[in-house]
Scaffold this motif. Sequence first.
Motif: not given
Length: 287
Positions: A6-8, A174-179
């Motif tokens: 999955m990706k964001f 890209v949006i690569g991660h969420i914290h």
Amino acid sequence: MVKDRMKFGAVHLEVTHREKSLWFYRDIIGLRLRKENGYLEMGTDTETLVVLYPTAKLSGKHGYSGLYHFAIHLQSEAEFARVLARLISKRYPISPTDHTISKAIYLNDPDGITVEITFETPERFSEYIVKNGRFLSLDRDGTERLSAAPLDVGTLMQIVPHDGIQKPLPADTVIGHIHLYVGNLEKANDFYKQIGFEEHSFSPQIKFADLSAGGVFKHRMAINTWQGLNAPQPPDGTARMRHFTIKYVSEEGLKSALANVSKFEKTDKGYIVFDPSGTRIILTTGD
């Protein structure tokens, strides 16, 4: 190479001031204004990465669950260096950080929402360890490093492209991660595993967990309880994240996620779910 399952998609933010936010995300970060219709769609030539709603009355507040930061990932170290050079030239307050698994620049938008600019370096990284109460990164050579060490800015300045530091972010950004801040670490960790992430590091002794999406880069979804146990969502009217988007590579991945959540709402944008702390997420499919 094993790819993420999955990706964001876009991160949707409620902000207080249109012009200040446009200046930050366009002139400081380097996103393009793609569309405006009561909200601002910011991104690259090909994709929207951030959507801004100038509806908030107050800047962001501490003590709540929700967004800690979202990360914009660049695909080349030279482009990462270009952004770093631009931020330095504009004298914008930043925290350049070396995580071993990635190189990062942290900065706050005009409402105090934290943005991370990232270049992934998983080839340098082996694993996280907690030692004597410190959270460390073990590199591929077995050397223990601070998980948040100072970034070597001088070396990066030597690879800044010569065609200008004001160029917008490239199309492959890209949006690569969420914290996220969460109210219960174990419940949140279980939830994100149920919707398709894999546990990478579960470290309750430092109130932190990290999850991957199945690919080589393991730091895709991070959670912590640093704002306190059972921290509520921010009150209405404050600058905050409205929701973020997870895009599954396959229909089977989406169906599996939906089968593992207690309830969801189907919309024309995807399926709305909430994590145990009340953070709103849209699940959908797409590249």
